[in-house]
Design an enzyme around this catalytic site. Structure first.
Site, PDB file in Angstrom:
ATOM      1  N   ASP A  21       0.863  -1.367  -0.137  1.00 15.66           N
ATOM      2  CA  ASP A  21       0.033   0.071  -0.191  1.00 15.66           C
ATOM      3  C   ASP A  21       0.931   1.087  -0.010  1.00 15.66           C
ATOM      4  O   ASP A  21       1.974   1.276   0.546  1.00 15.66           O
ATOM      5  CB  ASP A  21      -1.018  -0.029   1.202  1.00 15.66           C
ATOM      6  CG  ASP A  21      -2.125   0.920   1.088  1.00 15.66           C
ATOM      7  OD1 ASP A  21      -2.300   1.458  -0.051  1.00 15.66           O
ATOM      8  OD2 ASP A  21      -2.806   1.186   2.216  1.00 15.66           O
ATOM      9  N   HIS A  38       2.917   3.191  -9.064  1.00 15.67           N
ATOM     10  CA  HIS A  38       2.644   1.847  -9.342  1.00 15.67           C
ATOM     11  C   HIS A  38       3.916   1.174 -10.028  1.00 15.67           C
ATOM     12  O   HIS A  38       4.525   0.210  -9.847  1.00 15.67           O
ATOM     13  CB  HIS A  38       1.568   1.383 -10.162  1.00 15.67           C
ATOM     14  CG  HIS A  38       0.296   1.912  -9.421  1.00 15.67           C
ATOM     15  ND1 HIS A  38       0.318   1.504  -8.135  1.00 15.67           N
ATOM     16  CD2 HIS A  38      -0.876   2.393  -9.877  1.00 15.67           C
ATOM     17  CE1 HIS A  38      -1.200   2.173  -7.745  1.00 15.67           C
ATOM     18  NE2 HIS A  38      -1.710   2.534  -8.825  1.00 15.67           N
ATOM     19  N   LEU A 132      11.403 -20.704  -4.025  1.00 14.41           N
ATOM     20  CA  LEU A 132      10.181 -19.837  -3.606  1.00 14.41           C
ATOM     21  C   LEU A 132       8.886 -19.751  -4.580  1.00 14.41           C
ATOM     22  O   LEU A 132       9.016 -19.707  -5.832  1.00 14.41           O
ATOM     23  CB  LEU A 132      10.811 -18.421  -3.548  1.00 14.41           C
ATOM     24  CG  LEU A 132       9.732 -17.137  -2.992  1.00 14.41           C
ATOM     25  CD1 LEU A 132       9.244 -17.153  -1.930  1.00 14.41           C
ATOM     26  CD2 LEU A 132      10.060 -15.789  -3.466  1.00 14.41           C
TER      27      LEU A 132
HETATM   28  C1  FPP Z   1      -1.568   0.113  -3.252  1.00  9.33           C
HETATM   29  O1  FPP Z   1      -1.428   1.394  -3.541  1.00  9.33           O
HETATM   30  C2  FPP Z   1      -1.162  -0.607  -4.564  1.00  9.33           C
HETATM   31  C3  FPP Z   1      -1.948  -1.180  -5.575  1.00  9.33           C
HETATM   32  C4  FPP Z   1      -3.347  -1.204  -5.530  1.00  9.33           C
HETATM   33  C5  FPP Z   1      -1.313  -1.880  -6.723  1.00  9.33           C
HETATM   34  C6  FPP Z   1      -0.061  -2.783  -6.319  1.00  9.33           C
HETATM   35  C7  FPP Z   1       0.657  -2.865  -7.762  1.00  9.33           C
HETATM   36  C8  FPP Z   1       1.938  -2.912  -7.736  1.00  9.33           C
HETATM   37  C9  FPP Z   1       2.956  -2.382  -6.555  1.00  9.33           C
HETATM   38  C10 FPP Z   1       2.547  -3.040  -9.223  1.00  9.33           C
HETATM   39  C11 FPP Z   1       2.260  -4.288  -9.754  1.00  9.33           C
HETATM   40  C12 FPP Z   1       2.674  -5.461  -9.030  1.00  9.33           C
HETATM   41  C13 FPP Z   1       3.157  -6.887  -9.705  1.00  9.33           C
HETATM   42  C14 FPP Z   1       3.156  -7.846  -8.607  1.00  9.33           C
HETATM   43  C15 FPP Z   1       3.554  -7.008 -10.774  1.00  9.33           C
HETATM   44  P1  FPP Z   1      -2.130   2.617  -3.698  1.00  9.33           P
HETATM   45  O2  FPP Z   1      -2.486   2.936  -5.094  1.00  9.33           O
HETATM   46  O3  FPP Z   1      -3.534   2.265  -2.797  1.00  9.33           O
HETATM   47  O4  FPP Z   1      -1.551   3.859  -2.758  1.00  9.33           O
HETATM   48  P2  FPP Z   1      -2.304   4.916  -1.776  1.00  9.33           P
HETATM   49  O5  FPP Z   1      -3.039   4.123  -1.018  1.00  9.33           O
HETATM   50  O6  FPP Z   1      -1.143   5.756  -1.666  1.00  9.33           O
HETATM   51  O7  FPP Z   1      -3.439   5.574  -2.926  1.00  9.33           O
END
Ligand code: FPP
Length: 249
Positions: A21, A38, A132
């Site tokens: 997050d 992201h 893993l």
């Molecule tokens: C949460 O941060 C993150 C996500 C919803 C997406 C996670 C995706 C990645 C890390 C990239 C792709 C992953 C892989 C495994 C290839 P948020 O957007 O909710 O952040 P915020 O709470 O600060 O708005």
């Protein structure tokens, strides 16, 4: 001394689940748009997966896209799906090099066809790896998973192949997406939020929770090692008393 050397190799959680997050907030801090966050988050994924292998973790489950994430602006959803496709495609050779096998849990049929195809190809191409296991939770929510399990169990009762008296914890576990995967002993959430957000509600019943203020793009393998060390200082009682754990049987 590196954090890794301090880890007791006999007491490493075999399964770690992570709610990644804070990508959006990190991007905002940099004066960039959320999608930039992201992209940087992928670098954390790569580093943390490598660190998990080095620490001797057997399974790592990453909450990459929740059922609720479909409600984000279309531009962000599209960018995330593209990022998933490009990351999976680019990282597959590296997964093979590191002996990591890829799996996925969630409502995978709801993913765009290109994403599902890339995912299935990578799962197939890494399936023989014995190190893993990297499990991506995609279009996943625990309430969706449990609802599907209940529906299937109810159908089996209705058509006479299952008796109500035979419904057990083991049977329910076998109806979940995580069938055959041990429950996580440690759940990590970044970005200072203290919520479970519909993630592995059944499987986290006895997990230790570790929360850090770090935003996901700032979280790297050393932070994973810190979380493992923190886990190793906890007493896991599973409903027993502290004395029961220390007394000889
Ligand atoms: C949460 O941060 C993150 C996500 C919803 C997406 C996670 C995706 C990645 C890390 C990239 C792709 C992953 C892989 C495994 C290839 P948020 O957007 O909710 O952040 P915020 O709470 O600060 O708005």
């Amino acid at each position: 001394m590196s954090q890794l050397q301090l880890i007791d190799k006999q007491n490493v959680p075999q399964h770690i689940a992570i709610i990644m997050d804070g990508n959006g907030r990190w991007a905002k801090q940099q004066g960039e748009n959320r999608i930039f966050g992201h992209y940087e988050g992928v670098n954390s994924v790569r580093d943390v997966v490598e660190g998990a292998g080095e620490a001797g973790v057997k399974y790592i489950t990453l909450y990459a896209f929740s059922t609720e994430n479909w409600n984000r602006p279309k531009e962000e959803v599209d960018a995330l799906m593209e990022l998933l496709v490009s990351t999976i495609s680019m990282e597959t050779p590296q997964l093979n090099k590191k002996n990591v096998s890829l799996q996925a849990i969630g409502n995978l049929n709801s993913l765009p066809p290109a994403c599902l195809q890339e995912l299935n190809e990578s799962i197939e191409m890494t399936s023989k790896n014995t190190g893993l296991k990297l499990i991506l939770a995609l279009s996943y929510s625990a309430k969706w998973e449990l609802t599907e399990a209940v529906k299937h169990i109810a159908e089996n009762v209705k058509n006479g192949t299952l008796a109500v008296k035979d419904i057990s914890e083991k049977l329910i576990e076998n109806e979940l997406c995580t069938k055959g995967i041990p429950d996580p002993e440690l759940m990590i959430r970044t970005s200072g939020e203290h919520r479970i957000s519909n993630f592995l509600l059944w499987q986290l019943a006895y997990a230790e929770f570790y929360f850090t203020e770090k935003l996901w793009p700032e979280f790297r393998k050393d932070d994973l090692f810190t979380a493992i060390l923190n886990y190793q200082n906890r007493e896991r009682r599973f409903g027993k008393t502290s004395e029961q754990l220390t007394q000889p049987k």
